[in-house]
Design a protein around this motif. Structure first.
Motif, PDB file in Angstrom:
ATOM      1  N   THR A  29       0.808  -1.180  -0.082  1.00  0.00           N
ATOM      2  CA  THR A  29      -0.187  -0.001   0.039  1.00  0.00           C
ATOM      3  C   THR A  29       0.733   1.157  -0.057  1.00  0.00           C
ATOM      4  OG1 THR A  29      -1.664  -1.078   1.071  1.00  0.00           O
ATOM      5  CG2 THR A  29      -1.714   1.243   1.390  1.00  0.00           C
ATOM      6  N   CYS A  30       0.555   2.102  -0.846  1.00  0.00           N
ATOM      7  CA  CYS A  30       1.311   3.429  -0.930  1.00  0.00           C
ATOM      8  C   CYS A  30       0.828   4.097   0.256  1.00  0.00           C
ATOM      9  CB  CYS A  30       0.938   4.095  -2.179  1.00  0.00           C
ATOM     10  SG  CYS A  30       1.975   3.543  -3.685  1.00  0.00           S
ATOM     11  N   GLY A  31       1.766   4.606   1.209  1.00  0.00           N
ATOM     12  CA  GLY A  31       1.488   5.262   2.471  1.00  0.00           C
ATOM     13  C   GLY A  31       1.650   6.728   2.297  1.00  0.00           C
ATOM     14  N   PRO A  32       1.623   7.378   3.496  1.00  0.00           N
ATOM     15  CA  PRO A  32       1.600   8.971   3.379  1.00  0.00           C
ATOM     16  C   PRO A  32       2.838   9.593   3.090  1.00  0.00           C
ATOM     17  CG  PRO A  32       1.798   8.177   5.662  1.00  0.00           C
ATOM     18  CD  PRO A  32       1.619   6.791   4.835  1.00  0.00           C
ATOM     19  N   THR A  33       2.874  10.817   2.590  1.00  0.00           N
ATOM     20  CA  THR A  33       3.889  11.430   2.557  1.00  0.00           C
ATOM     21  C   THR A  33       3.887  12.351   3.822  1.00  0.00           C
ATOM     22  OG1 THR A  33       3.968  11.653   0.072  1.00  0.00           O
ATOM     23  CG2 THR A  33       5.202  12.990   1.272  1.00  0.00           C
ATOM     24  N   VAL A  34       5.037  12.210   4.750  1.00  0.00           N
ATOM     25  CA  VAL A  34       4.855  12.646   6.163  1.00  0.00           C
ATOM     26  C   VAL A  34       5.425  14.151   6.047  1.00  0.00           C
ATOM     27  CG1 VAL A  34       4.582  10.602   7.005  1.00  0.00           C
ATOM     28  CG2 VAL A  34       7.019  11.409   6.564  1.00  0.00           C
ATOM     29  N   ILE A  40      -8.632  13.455   6.229  1.00  0.00           N
ATOM     30  CA  ILE A  40      -9.505  12.193   6.350  1.00  0.00           C
ATOM     31  C   ILE A  40      -9.504  11.390   5.034  1.00  0.00           C
ATOM     32  CG2 ILE A  40     -10.748  12.924   8.471  1.00  0.00           C
ATOM     33  CD1 ILE A  40     -12.986  13.909   6.694  1.00  0.00           C
ATOM     34  N   GLY A  41      -9.662  12.295   4.051  1.00  0.00           N
ATOM     35  CA  GLY A  41      -9.518  11.637   2.764  1.00  0.00           C
ATOM     36  C   GLY A  41      -8.304  10.768   2.555  1.00  0.00           C
ATOM     37  N   ASN A  42      -7.133  11.212   2.914  1.00  0.00           N
ATOM     38  CA  ASN A  42      -5.922  10.291   2.821  1.00  0.00           C
ATOM     39  C   ASN A  42      -6.178   8.738   3.884  1.00  0.00           C
ATOM     40  OD1 ASN A  42      -3.975  13.082   3.485  1.00  0.00           O
ATOM     41  ND2 ASN A  42      -4.303  12.011   1.351  1.00  0.00           N
ATOM     42  N   MET A  43      -6.929   9.318   4.825  1.00  0.00           N
ATOM     43  CA  MET A  43      -7.172   8.022   5.816  1.00  0.00           C
ATOM     44  C   MET A  43      -8.114   7.098   5.144  1.00  0.00           C
ATOM     45  SD  MET A  43      -5.031   8.690   7.739  1.00  0.00           S
ATOM     46  CE  MET A  43      -5.090   7.258   8.821  1.00  0.00           C
ATOM     47  N   ARG A  44      -8.822   7.542   4.026  1.00  0.00           N
ATOM     48  CA  ARG A  44      -9.943   6.576   3.534  1.00  0.00           C
ATOM     49  C   ARG A  44      -8.867   5.548   2.802  1.00  0.00           C
ATOM     50  NH1 ARG A  44     -14.394   7.563  -1.539  1.00  0.00           N
ATOM     51  NH2 ARG A  44     -15.364   5.287  -1.209  1.00  0.00           N
ATOM     52  N   ALA A  45      -8.098   5.899   2.144  1.00  0.00           N
ATOM     53  CA  ALA A  45      -7.106   4.966   1.485  1.00  0.00           C
ATOM     54  C   ALA A  45      -6.683   3.969   2.355  1.00  0.00           C
ATOM     55  CB  ALA A  45      -6.134   5.581   0.852  1.00  0.00           C
ATOM     56  N   TYR A  46      -6.452   4.140   3.436  1.00  0.00           N
ATOM     57  CA  TYR A  46      -5.831   3.136   4.661  1.00  0.00           C
ATOM     58  C   TYR A  46      -6.952   2.465   5.289  1.00  0.00           C
ATOM     59  CZ  TYR A  46      -2.198   6.306   3.590  1.00  0.00           C
ATOM     60  OH  TYR A  46      -1.353   7.134   2.786  1.00  0.00           O
ATOM     61  N   ASP A  84      10.301  19.577  -3.606  1.00  0.00           N
ATOM     62  CA  ASP A  84      10.190  18.561  -2.789  1.00  0.00           C
ATOM     63  C   ASP A  84       8.978  18.932  -1.754  1.00  0.00           C
ATOM     64  OD1 ASP A  84      11.901  15.977  -1.817  1.00  0.00           O
ATOM     65  OD2 ASP A  84      10.894  16.872  -0.449  1.00  0.00           O
ATOM     66  N   LYS A  85       8.211  18.070  -1.207  1.00  0.00           N
ATOM     67  CA  LYS A  85       7.208  18.494  -0.344  1.00  0.00           C
ATOM     68  C   LYS A  85       7.941  18.474   1.113  1.00  0.00           C
ATOM     69  CE  LYS A  85       2.799  16.448  -2.141  1.00  0.00           C
ATOM     70  NZ  LYS A  85       1.840  15.746  -1.999  1.00  0.00           N
ATOM     71  N   MET A  86       8.786  17.416   1.079  1.00  0.00           N
ATOM     72  CA  MET A  86       9.441  17.670   2.481  1.00  0.00           C
ATOM     73  C   MET A  86      10.304  18.822   2.827  1.00  0.00           C
ATOM     74  SD  MET A  86       8.240  14.776   4.040  1.00  0.00           S
ATOM     75  CE  MET A  86       9.352  14.679   5.486  1.00  0.00           C
ATOM     76  N   ILE A 239      -7.003   6.788  -5.999  1.00  0.00           N
ATOM     77  CA  ILE A 239      -7.138   6.793  -7.547  1.00  0.00           C
ATOM     78  C   ILE A 239      -6.494   7.750  -8.155  1.00  0.00           C
ATOM     79  CG2 ILE A 239      -9.208   8.348  -7.465  1.00  0.00           C
ATOM     80  CD1 ILE A 239     -10.258   5.561  -9.388  1.00  0.00           C
ATOM     81  N   ASP A 240      -5.900   8.966  -7.506  1.00  0.00           N
ATOM     82  CA  ASP A 240      -4.902   9.679  -8.323  1.00  0.00           C
ATOM     83  C   ASP A 240      -3.606   8.915  -8.672  1.00  0.00           C
ATOM     84  OD1 ASP A 240      -4.509   9.317  -5.653  1.00  0.00           O
ATOM     85  OD2 ASP A 240      -3.538  11.201  -5.439  1.00  0.00           O
ATOM     86  N   HIS A 241      -3.152   7.875  -8.006  1.00  0.00           N
ATOM     87  CA  HIS A 241      -2.106   7.062  -8.141  1.00  0.00           C
ATOM     88  C   HIS A 241      -2.111   6.174  -9.591  1.00  0.00           C
ATOM     89  CE1 HIS A 241      -0.347   8.663  -4.653  1.00  0.00           C
ATOM     90  NE2 HIS A 241      -0.166   7.720  -3.921  1.00  0.00           N
ATOM     91  N   HIS A 275      -7.477   0.683  -6.536  1.00  0.00           N
ATOM     92  CA  HIS A 275      -7.342   1.966  -6.248  1.00  0.00           C
ATOM     93  C   HIS A 275      -8.882   2.335  -5.419  1.00  0.00           C
ATOM     94  CE1 HIS A 275      -4.570   1.465  -9.381  1.00  0.00           C
ATOM     95  NE2 HIS A 275      -3.927   2.697  -8.590  1.00  0.00           N
ATOM     96  N   ASN A 276      -8.804   3.262  -4.331  1.00  0.00           N
ATOM     97  CA  ASN A 276      -9.949   3.787  -3.691  1.00  0.00           C
ATOM     98  C   ASN A 276     -10.163   5.299  -4.452  1.00  0.00           C
ATOM     99  OD1 ASN A 276      -7.455   4.598  -1.955  1.00  0.00           O
ATOM    100  ND2 ASN A 276      -9.041   6.201  -1.417  1.00  0.00           N
ATOM    101  N   ASN A 277     -11.588   5.121  -4.358  1.00  0.00           N
ATOM    102  CA  ASN A 277     -11.978   6.580  -5.123  1.00  0.00           C
ATOM    103  C   ASN A 277     -11.835   7.715  -4.035  1.00  0.00           C
ATOM    104  OD1 ASN A 277     -13.067   8.612  -6.630  1.00  0.00           O
ATOM    105  ND2 ASN A 277     -14.371   7.099  -7.655  1.00  0.00           N
TER     106      ASN A 277
HETATM  107  P1  AMP Z   1      -0.264  11.398   0.000  1.00  0.00           P
HETATM  108  O1  AMP Z   1       0.224  11.335   1.416  1.00  0.00           O
HETATM  109  O2  AMP Z   1      -0.666  12.881  -0.714  1.00  0.00           O
HETATM  110  O3  AMP Z   1       0.588  10.514  -0.828  1.00  0.00           O
HETATM  111  O4  AMP Z   1      -1.701  10.436  -0.002  1.00  0.00           O
HETATM  112  C1  AMP Z   1      -1.736   9.413   0.783  1.00  0.00           C
HETATM  113  C2  AMP Z   1      -2.975   8.732   0.006  1.00  0.00           C
HETATM  114  O5  AMP Z   1      -4.225   9.136   0.195  1.00  0.00           O
HETATM  115  C3  AMP Z   1      -2.846   8.021  -1.566  1.00  0.00           C
HETATM  116  O6  AMP Z   1      -2.949   6.668  -1.502  1.00  0.00           O
HETATM  117  C4  AMP Z   1      -3.634   9.095  -2.036  1.00  0.00           C
HETATM  118  O7  AMP Z   1      -3.888   8.459  -3.435  1.00  0.00           O
HETATM  119  C5  AMP Z   1      -4.816   9.143  -1.184  1.00  0.00           C
HETATM  120  N1  AMP Z   1      -5.691  10.216  -1.512  1.00  0.00           N
HETATM  121  C6  AMP Z   1      -5.328  11.712  -1.563  1.00  0.00           C
HETATM  122  N2  AMP Z   1      -6.375  12.527  -1.313  1.00  0.00           N
HETATM  123  C7  AMP Z   1      -7.575  11.318  -1.128  1.00  0.00           C
HETATM  124  C8  AMP Z   1      -8.897  11.668  -1.108  1.00  0.00           C
HETATM  125  N3  AMP Z   1      -9.371  13.088  -1.198  1.00  0.00           N
HETATM  126  N4  AMP Z   1      -9.818  10.749  -0.720  1.00  0.00           N
HETATM  127  C9  AMP Z   1      -9.224   9.406  -0.623  1.00  0.00           C
HETATM  128  N5  AMP Z   1      -7.929   9.024  -1.098  1.00  0.00           N
HETATM  129  C10 AMP Z   1      -7.050  10.103  -1.360  1.00  0.00           C
END
Ligand code: AMP
Ligand code: ZN
Length: 479
Positions: A29-34, A40-46, A84-86, A239-241, A275-277
């Protein structure tokens, strides 16, 4: 048991799950960029990846799950543009990148825990794999890469079917990828970014292509291959990935493995790409910078139990867009509370057998739903049906509820009604004070002293407490 079927983004089809290694499931699973708090959208992915993992366990597979922590390489644009975000956040906060990474990794882990997301076998941190990234890049550099002043670039025309996952046209590439002088194809991407002359970065390493830092896509190819072995079973992300990050990962994997085209999905490095939406706000895309930054901790501060948000996620299919609203969160909380009220009665009983004529068909229905590309919304209603079954031994019911909840992860048996009460962090009045006032009010009413009763009610109202007489959910009061 039903056969597990999953939607594969690579083929755009629902396919039966056939593990690479019999009896096992290996998931990346592609994780967060810290660089910031997750929204909470990011957290939906997890939550989605967690439900997938729990389902694989439920179906009897031995699960190895990897979630990475991106602490280097992710630019403000998913392509090769931006900063670079970091580095950017570290400069803004005048802090070391390592401190930034530590702080936001901890914040992410707190959200993971609050949402009952199970711990994966590995949390792989990108900067722990720099050596491996250099080895990987070195092994594909001659055949697939070329060097420009800004770094080492991957030539996407050197692999078959580049961009199939995104269904993108390679020639035009993505509009938002900045043109880098000298790139052979618009979609070519950096796998190593050189530090520009005269600059120093907080995070940089020596490489055959000069001092610099890895490109973002490289880390996931490397950690996935290293920890799970190519090909592994399932790769997940938001889904952006599907548009840039994963097509680029796939191209690297093909190069590394010496693989051909993608009509054989295993050539991509994984058999299934899921991919989650998105979670969206009515106003549009969820963002960390504009409007109210919707962090899980904000929901908690406003008094919502975090599992109400998990419930909200489960109510939608992971491939559907989900719109966040406070009303929706409130409804999810109420639904969770109804379930907890029923589960509370089971708490004192030992879990028994699940074989029972009333439950066998329900377990089958649950299995069929979750095996159908993770249909959590139907699975939830089946769990509610199980909770509502009358005249059965509580131990049997508890076992069934726990079996279903092991997949959905609401932790029903451990939740108490009182945990779910909406209690904003800003509230100053304590629960004991409220309960005392309500006791006095009850006594006043028993004596038909309505003046005192009303006064107490108003006093509580002034402190933000709403008295809810005759509430069917038995809340009695709310803040
Ligand atoms: P990032 O930390 O930006 O790399 O994103 C972490 C995860 O959240 C990646 O799998 C993204 O595709 C996902 N993601 C980003 N924005 C949203 C969103 N609004 N809803 C669901 N997943 C998202
Ligand atoms: Zn990734």
């Amino acid at each position: 048991m039903a056969d597990l079927t999953l939607f594969n983004s690579l083929t755009r089809q629902i396919e039966p799950f056939v593990p690479v290694h019999s009896g096992e499931a290996r998931v990346y699973t592609c994780g967060p960029t810290v660089y910031n708090y997750p929204h909470i959208g990011n957290m939906r992915a997890y939550v989605f990846a967690d439900v997938l993992g729990r389902t694989l366990t439920f179906k009897g597979y031995k699960l190895t799950h990897v979630i990475n922590i991106t602490d280097v390489g992710h630019l403000t644009d998913d392509g090769d543009a931006g900063e670079d975000k970091m580095e950017k956040m570290a400069a803004e906060k005048a802090q070391s990148i390592w401190d930034i990474a530590k702080h936001y990794t901890e914040a992410y882990h707190a959200d993971v825990e609050a949402l009952n997301i199970r711990q994966p076998a590995h949390w792989s941190v990108a900067t722990d794999y720099i050596e491996e990234m250099l080895d990987f890049a070195t092994s594909i550099a001659d055949k697939h890469c070329y060097e420009l002043e800004s770094g080492l670039y991957f030539d996407v025309s050197t692999v078959e079917d580049y961009g199939r996952l995104a269904r993108a046209v390679t020639e035009e590439g993505e509009g938002r990828i900045d043109a880098v002088e000298g790139k052979r194809n618009a979609a070519d991407f950096a796998i190593w970014r050189k530090t520009p002359a005269g600059e120093t970065r907080q995070m940089e390493w020596d490489s055959p292509w000069g001092r610099g830092a890895p490109g973002w896509h490289l880390e996931c190819s490397v950690m996935g291959g290293k920890l799970l072995g190519f090909p592994f079973d399932i790769h997940t992300g938001g889904i952006d990935h599907r548009e840039i990050h994963h097509p680029n990962e796939i191209a690297q994997n093909q190069a590394f493995c010496g693989c051909g085209g993608l009509s054989d999905a295993t050539n991509s490095g994984a058999k299934v790409w899921m991919h989650n939406n998105f979670l969206v706000e009515r106003s549009g895309k969820m963002s960390k910078s504009s409007g109210e930054f919707l962090r899980l901790q904000l929901l908690i501060a406003k008094g919502y139990h975090p599992l109400a948000y998990r419930m909200m996620c489960l109510q939608a299919h992971y491939r559907s867009e989900l719109e966040f609203s406070w009303e929706g969160l409130g409804a999810a909380l109420t639904r969770l509370k109804r379930m907890v009220m029923q589960a509370e009665r089971l708490r004192d009983d030992e879990a028994g057998e699940t074989e029972h004529p009333k439950f066998v068909p329900l377990l089958e229905k649950f299995d069929a739903a979750i095996s159908d590309d993770l249909n959590t919304s139907i699975a939830l209603t089946v769990l509610e049906e199980a909770l509502a079954v009358k005249k059965v031994d509580a131990g049997v019911k508890r076992a069934v509820v726990e079996r279903m909840d092991a997949v959905l992860g609401l932790g029903l048996i451990d939740l108490a009604r009182a945990d779910l009460r909406i209690r904003p962090k800003s509230a100053t009045i304590t629960e004991t004070e409220i309960e005392n006032a309500l006791e006095r009010r009850k006594a006043a009413r028993a004596e038909k002293d309505f003046a005192t009763s009303d006064a107490l009610r108003d006093e509580l109202a002034a402190k933000g407490v709403e008295v809810m007489d005759g509430d069917p959910l038995g809340w009695e009061w709310a803040l």
